[in-house]
Design a protein around this motif. Sequence first.
Motif, short mmCIF file in Angstrom:
data_model
loop_
_atom_site.label_atom_id
_atom_site.label_comp_id
_atom_site.label_asym_id
_atom_site.label_seq_id
_atom_site.Cartn_x
_atom_site.Cartn_y
_atom_site.Cartn_z
N GLN A 172 -13.72 2.22 -7.59
CA GLN A 172 -12.34 1.75 -7.57
C GLN A 172 -11.34 2.89 -7.76
O GLN A 172 -10.35 2.98 -7.04
CB GLN A 172 -12.13 0.70 -8.68
CG GLN A 172 -12.75 -0.64 -8.39
CD GLN A 172 -12.15 -1.33 -7.17
OE1 GLN A 172 -12.62 -1.16 -6.06
NE2 GLN A 172 -11.10 -2.10 -7.39
N LEU A 173 -11.61 3.75 -8.73
CA LEU A 173 -10.67 4.83 -8.99
C LEU A 173 -10.67 5.85 -7.86
O LEU A 173 -9.61 6.36 -7.46
CB LEU A 173 -11.00 5.50 -10.33
CG LEU A 173 -10.85 4.60 -11.56
CD1 LEU A 173 -11.18 5.38 -12.83
CD2 LEU A 173 -9.45 4.02 -11.66
N PHE A 174 -11.84 6.14 -7.31
CA PHE A 174 -11.95 7.12 -6.22
C PHE A 174 -11.23 6.61 -4.97
O PHE A 174 -10.38 7.31 -4.39
CB PHE A 174 -13.42 7.39 -5.92
CG PHE A 174 -13.66 8.25 -4.70
CD1 PHE A 174 -13.40 9.62 -4.74
CD2 PHE A 174 -14.12 7.70 -3.53
CE1 PHE A 174 -13.62 10.41 -3.62
CE2 PHE A 174 -14.35 8.48 -2.40
CZ PHE A 174 -14.09 9.84 -2.46
N THR A 175 -11.52 5.39 -4.55
CA THR A 175 -10.89 4.86 -3.34
C THR A 175 -9.41 4.59 -3.57
O THR A 175 -8.59 4.77 -2.66
CB THR A 175 -11.58 3.57 -2.88
OG1 THR A 175 -11.56 2.59 -3.96
CG2 THR A 175 -13.02 3.83 -2.48
N GLY A 176 -9.04 4.18 -4.79
CA GLY A 176 -7.62 3.94 -5.07
C GLY A 176 -6.80 5.21 -4.99
O GLY A 176 -5.70 5.22 -4.46
N LEU A 177 -7.36 6.31 -5.53
CA LEU A 177 -6.65 7.59 -5.44
C LEU A 177 -6.48 8.03 -3.99
O LEU A 177 -5.42 8.53 -3.60
CB LEU A 177 -7.40 8.65 -6.24
CG LEU A 177 -7.22 8.63 -7.76
CD1 LEU A 177 -8.14 9.64 -8.42
CD2 LEU A 177 -5.77 8.90 -8.14
N LEU A 178 -7.51 7.87 -3.19
CA LEU A 178 -7.40 8.26 -1.79
C LEU A 178 -6.42 7.37 -1.04
O LEU A 178 -5.75 7.83 -0.11
CB LEU A 178 -8.78 8.22 -1.12
CG LEU A 178 -9.79 9.27 -1.60
CD1 LEU A 178 -11.05 9.22 -0.74
CD2 LEU A 178 -9.20 10.67 -1.57
N ASN A 179 -6.31 6.11 -1.46
CA ASN A 179 -5.34 5.23 -0.82
C ASN A 179 -3.91 5.70 -1.07
O ASN A 179 -3.04 5.53 -0.21
CB ASN A 179 -5.52 3.80 -1.33
CG ASN A 179 -4.50 2.84 -0.73
OD1 ASN A 179 -4.43 2.65 0.47
ND2 ASN A 179 -3.68 2.25 -1.59
N THR A 180 -3.65 6.29 -2.23
CA THR A 180 -2.29 6.75 -2.51
C THR A 180 -1.87 7.86 -1.57
O THR A 180 -0.67 8.08 -1.36
CB THR A 180 -2.16 7.25 -3.96
OG1 THR A 180 -2.98 8.41 -4.17
CG2 THR A 180 -2.54 6.15 -4.95
N VAL A 181 -2.81 8.58 -1.00
CA VAL A 181 -2.47 9.62 -0.02
C VAL A 181 -2.79 9.16 1.41
O VAL A 181 -2.76 9.95 2.34
CB VAL A 181 -3.21 10.94 -0.33
CG1 VAL A 181 -2.76 11.49 -1.66
CG2 VAL A 181 -4.71 10.77 -0.32
N PRO A 225 15.20 -1.75 -3.74
CA PRO A 225 14.19 -0.69 -3.63
C PRO A 225 13.23 -0.93 -2.47
O PRO A 225 12.97 -2.07 -2.09
CB PRO A 225 13.45 -0.79 -4.96
CG PRO A 225 13.54 -2.24 -5.33
CD PRO A 225 14.87 -2.72 -4.79
N ILE A 226 12.75 0.16 -1.93
CA ILE A 226 11.53 0.13 -1.12
C ILE A 226 10.39 0.47 -2.07
O ILE A 226 10.41 1.52 -2.71
CB ILE A 226 11.58 1.15 0.02
CG1 ILE A 226 12.53 0.68 1.13
CG2 ILE A 226 10.20 1.38 0.61
CD1 ILE A 226 11.99 -0.45 1.97
N ALA A 227 9.43 -0.43 -2.20
CA ALA A 227 8.31 -0.23 -3.12
C ALA A 227 7.02 -0.36 -2.33
O ALA A 227 6.69 -1.45 -1.85
CB ALA A 227 8.35 -1.25 -4.25
N CYS A 228 6.30 0.72 -2.18
CA CYS A 228 5.11 0.73 -1.34
C CYS A 228 3.84 0.59 -2.16
O CYS A 228 3.79 0.94 -3.35
CB CYS A 228 5.06 2.00 -0.49
SG CYS A 228 6.16 1.90 0.94
N VAL A 229 2.80 0.10 -1.51
CA VAL A 229 1.54 -0.16 -2.18
C VAL A 229 0.90 1.11 -2.70
O VAL A 229 0.06 1.07 -3.60
CB VAL A 229 0.56 -0.91 -1.25
CG1 VAL A 229 1.11 -2.26 -0.89
CG2 VAL A 229 0.28 -0.11 0.01
N GLU A 230 1.25 2.27 -2.14
CA GLU A 230 0.70 3.54 -2.61
C GLU A 230 1.32 3.97 -3.94
O GLU A 230 0.90 4.97 -4.51
CB GLU A 230 0.91 4.65 -1.58
CG GLU A 230 0.15 4.45 -0.29
CD GLU A 230 0.89 3.54 0.67
OE1 GLU A 230 2.09 3.27 0.43
OE2 GLU A 230 0.28 3.09 1.66
#
Length: 378
Positions: A123-132, A278-283
Amino acid sequence: MADMDLQSKLPAFRGALHDKRTATVLGRWLGIAVLVCFATGVLSHYVQNPSGWLVDVLPSRPSWGYRLTQGLHIASGIAAVPLLLAKLWTVYPRLFVRPAVRNVRHGLERLSVAVLVAAGVFQLFTGLLNTVQWYPWPFSFVPVHFAVAWLFVGALFVHVAVKSPEIRAHWRRRSEATLRLGDEGDRRSFLFGVTAAVAAVTLTTVGQSLTPLKGLNLFAPRHPGYGPQGLPVNKTAAAAGTDQVDVAAWRLAVVGPRPFTLTLDELRALPQYEAELPIACVEGWSKSAKWRGVRVRDLLERAGAPASSRVRVTSSQSGGAYRVMEMGRGYTEDPLTLLALELNGEPLSPDHGFPARIIAPNRPGVWQTKWVAKVEAL
């Protein structure tokens, strides 16, 4: 004899901090971060992917609601990274305990730990990659991330239930009767170091959504002040195939009992309203901006549809998962929901959705549809 040889070859861990008291303290902090991340993540998932009945239930207020919850989701997920690493460092010597499974309870504990660690790292690995926005895997991120989140939390509750006697025994500061001289000081130093690491990764990334701290935003993938017209973008007009718009030929189609079309000049001639949203994005990044345009409910009324109608909005982009979106009555009735034509006092740039885009309160950026071609009352 073979068992004795095996035991002699296993590593020995004599550090004072590979103990149950340290693991309990770290577990409390990690549990809080995980539960905040899980709760806000589930909320974000259903806001992004509402079922049929949920579309009309989602509220448009507070206007900053999604900005807050998604910012918390990303911040708590990033904070959980050093906490998980510290927790694993504290408990990993127990992976070498023999026999591997002593009884049913111990076997259940080991299984829950295996699932918990695997799901947590995933979860943490894929979540971090999703932010970029980097997806080096063959599966779709959103449904898999959502499913594994439930697996992760389920394993966490099983683990806590199995370990509850030890957690209760080591919850208080002076819980260990055999504490050696100097161990408490070492533990405090270690926990202070972990706290500093959590603070460092949080403060240097949370500025992407908490704009008062944007000056400390060193490692987040987005800076809230960088981008066309002072606002970041995820998908450019070139990527969407909408960078060349023939303004003279462009028409907005509004579909209802009395359908009509508008040119850009006709749209600009309608009553214009302003909103700071605001524009609030999922990343995880977000930024407030000043928008100006036509209220969506005014377009619906002109088309003969009630302001409480559900709306389908279609973008002129060539494709993509978010080309068509629906808004429930909570958004369409809200006077802050605009078909925006201007951003921060200027006409929309191509990357921000020229000629027109949706801007609505308390809504993910992926559903603030750009390059709008049709508004349809359902």
